[in-house]
Design an enzyme around this catalytic site. Sequence first.
Site: not given
Length: 557
Positions: A291-293, A295, A319
């Site tokens: 998720y985000c960083l 990811g 994500f």
Amino acid sequence: MLARVTGGISPAALSMAYLDWACHLAAAPQRQLQIARDAWHGARQVAQQSLHLADPNRSPWELIKPQANDHRFSKPQWATQPFNLFAQAFLLGEDWWHKATTGIRGVNPANEAVVDFSLRQLLDMFAPSNFAATNPEVLEKTFQSGGENLVFGWQNWLADLMQVLQPGKTASAAEFVVGRTVATAPGKVVLRNRLIELIQYAPTTEQVRPEPILIVPAWIMKYYILDLSPHNSLVRYLTDQGFTVFMISWRNPGAADRDLAFDDYRSLGVMAALETIGDIIPNTRVHATGYCLGGTLLSITAAAMARDGDDRFKTITLFAAQTDFTEAGELTLFINESQVAFLEDMMWERGYLDTTQMAGAFQLLRSNDLIWSRVSRDYLLGERANPSDLMAWNADATRLPYRMHSEYLRKLFLNNDLAEGRYRVEGKPVSLSDIHTPMFVVGTLRDHVAPWKSTYKIHYEVDADVTFVLASGGHNAGIVAPPGEQGHSHQVRTKAADAPYLGPDEWQSVSPRIEGSWWPIWTAWLGQQSGGPGEPPQLGTNGSRDLGSAPGEYVHS
């Protein structure tokens, strides 16, 4: 010392941007004439409109309408005069400044964006919605309550001032307590090192899929964004669908962690978690999710593993995660060589980036929603937003270590090393094109942190089947989208590895919009990539020491 005054914004970077714009505008007399004509035309429109305030046949927004994402003037009171004229005059002035700061030949596009953005922030301060005398909603409530709203607003302001002067728990913290009302999915900490705790969640079904899910959240946020209240916990949803879930909980770094490198998050984080999962569930592959960083880190890890012949990832899910940072939205306005050097100097003293600098940057990206709408609601209307689990989580901020944040900004944002094949892991470059693992990628429509068209670039970076979902909502609300909750919709389409590329605009136009959450789409996709259900694995290993239950210790740091 200067950074404390400017809030971490480099004066040199801002000055160079304005100098670039001013010099090129000074050398363009025809553009100056056009800007002057636009100003005269706008002033004449406002003057003419003011002569017909009482005309019922005139449209309330005849001169200019607010943009779709501008909700400052959405209430019906703003359609009445003279407040409608105030709003239109402000919007015309805002539009004039936008035209005056853009489209000047010769100006560096990055500098143009900085000037346009910074002036917009300044203009937003003077919106008629920010002042009691020009805000019809405030005036109406003041007359109805006999000024009680202004008393409550004053009390709210004093309470916020005390919160700034004496930082501590927010008012919503008493209602949303980690481990009691949020982050409550049952589980066990199965690994703890200097950087992470790995949580294994207890199964809720008699049988589970053989491949576990490893979730790698960002470390600019606490992990429990994906395990909020029981009704919107992604962790609980996955376990209810028959999956074994592991979650990384990052430790909040302090000054002693200043030399933690970006690669430490890969080795002490993702790789250490994979080793532990292999001990608990031997000889199985993993559904990796970032998720985000987190990811971005997962993409780097997957590329390095593919390069080295490590096939422990069965699938990869991202994500709201970027792998190419050339179009990372307005967040890039805060990232150039001058700005990064300024941040490095500021971080060097403390050893980390403080929570206030990061939170302030994200708030500026949506200042109308996150700053000025709150000023109007809390201080003028005297109201408070109902506390929510997402608000409590958002206030539970984290820090970033000096070395890691510097490497992240320079290697990924400034140089775009990952997308261009220069990023090195263990001394050797990695390439996203080495990834052949099926991927499920989620972008969110109103994402100001990871714009969806930036996340969409994964289509031509990897050599894999990619199922892309464009979800409604923003960076957080678009991901935390449980089934049954109103207001969610999504578009989805799968591209085979050897299929021709489809641009983002074309993709959006041909992909039908589906009402409801995208979570069932993802779990169905995971089910297709998984083996048949079997007995749940044990929590931890027989030889592992007792590290405590979820949510662990690091989430409280």
